[in-house]
Design a protein around this motif. Structure first.
Motif: not given
Length: 326
Positions: A274-278, A285-291, A321-326
């Motif tokens: 799912s993270m790659l799809q996002d 991406m669900e970075i904080d919840a998963l990692v 760098l992809a503009g998907l996390y702040t």
């Protein structure tokens, strides 16, 4: 029984379609073209062993249209929930149960767990205590989501595999509200066992999400590749070992070994996480919840997480760098 599904994407849409086909009183909160299609044509479910079935559904982007519910089932991405807690309030009455069908470590994890960590809040999954204060932990019923599905077109859900939604009370009891929801989901053709140790299932699923997801986002590899390549398999193994040490300090028991869990990932085949799809779709991406949540629990339990820390730092920068996390 009135059920509202907040977040009618792939998983929420799959559950809603099954409930609607079974005649349940279900409504959906959605938005955009998906909402427009459901309003105009209904919600279509495609299952591999059946002809497509379309059912009329009540769908809106305004929760106030539906009024107080018996159950609000939250199927959003984890980072999307805190900002919309205030929007959910028209759905919530004194007897409303919030069903948290969200990936990762849940915000309610330390509610009724007992011991010195009872009531601990997790900033990584519930910044500012938005859910803890806005829902109240006594309302929550846990849910581990296993099905795989996708929105193949607006208003159309394609079911890939799985139909289990494990339910569990934070205190492990088989409550009336858990059993009632389990019965309704079962009548709709879904498996919904009520588990006394739901946190064990949360961690077994998280094992894969914690490791496979960020590694795939960094390497662009599918599961079969990253689980069999010597280098990435070792990184995943180390992440899982660190997570297992944390979880066992919290009383969790793992029914399988790390190696078997990685082998199970490889057996899924050329699946894009799912993270790659996002990442490919330009979605957060669900970075904080998963990692990030596991890193935070490492600090809470005094457990070093060097591999998790490294992969988390790299994944955050990749997303920034992809503009998907702040």
């Amino acid at each position: 029984m009135k059920i509202c599904i907040f977040g009618a994407g792939a998983i929420g849409g799959y559950m809603a379609a099954k409930l609607a086909q079974a005649g349940a009183d279900v409504s959906l909160v959605a938005r955009g073209p998906h909402l427009a299609a459901m309003r105009e044509k209904g919600l279509t479910l495609i299952e591999h062993d059946r002809d497509p079935v379309t059912a009329p559904v009540r769908a809106s982007d305004d929760p106030a249209e539906f009024g107080t519910q018996d159950y609000v089932i939250v199927t959003l991405k984890a980072h999307s929930v805190p900002p919309v807690v205030s929007r959910m309030q028209p759905l919530i009455g004194e007897q409303t149960t919030i069903v948290s069908g969200v990936n990762g470590i849940p915000w309610w994890y330390f509610h009724k767990i007992g011991g010195p960590l009872e009531g601990t809040r997790l900033e990584s999954v519930d910044p500012g205590n938005a859910q803890w204060d806005g829902f109240g932990p006594d309302r929550v019923l846990g849910c581990v989501v296993y099905p795989a599905a996708e929105v193949s077109a607006p208003g159309i859900i394609k079911h890939v595999e799985g139909n289990r939604f494990s339910l569990g009370e934070p205190d492990g009891s088989k409550s009336e509200r858990a059993l009632a929801l389990s019965s309704v989901l079962g009548a709709a053709g879904l498996k919904a066992p009520v588990r006394p140790q739901l946190r064990d299932e949360i961690w077994v699923k998280l094992w894969g999400n914690l490791s496979f997801n960020p590694i795939s986002a960094l390497t662009l590899a599918t599961l079969d590749v990253l689980c069999t390549d010597t280098g990435t398999r070792e990184v995943a193994r180390r992440m899982m070992v660190e997570a297992q040490e944390i979880a066992e300090k919290l009383g969790v028991r793992f029914p399988i070994s790390v190696e078997r869990r990685i082998d199970a990932g490889a057996a899924v085949g050329a699946h894009r996480t799912s993270m790659l799809q996002d990442l490919d779709a330009g979605r957060p991406m669900e970075i904080d919840a998963l990692v990030g949540s596991v890193q935070e629990l490492g600090r809470v339990t005094g457990t070093p997480t060097p591999t998790i820390d490294t992969v988390l730092a790299l994944t955050k920068l990749r997303a920034k760098l992809a503009g998907l996390y702040t």
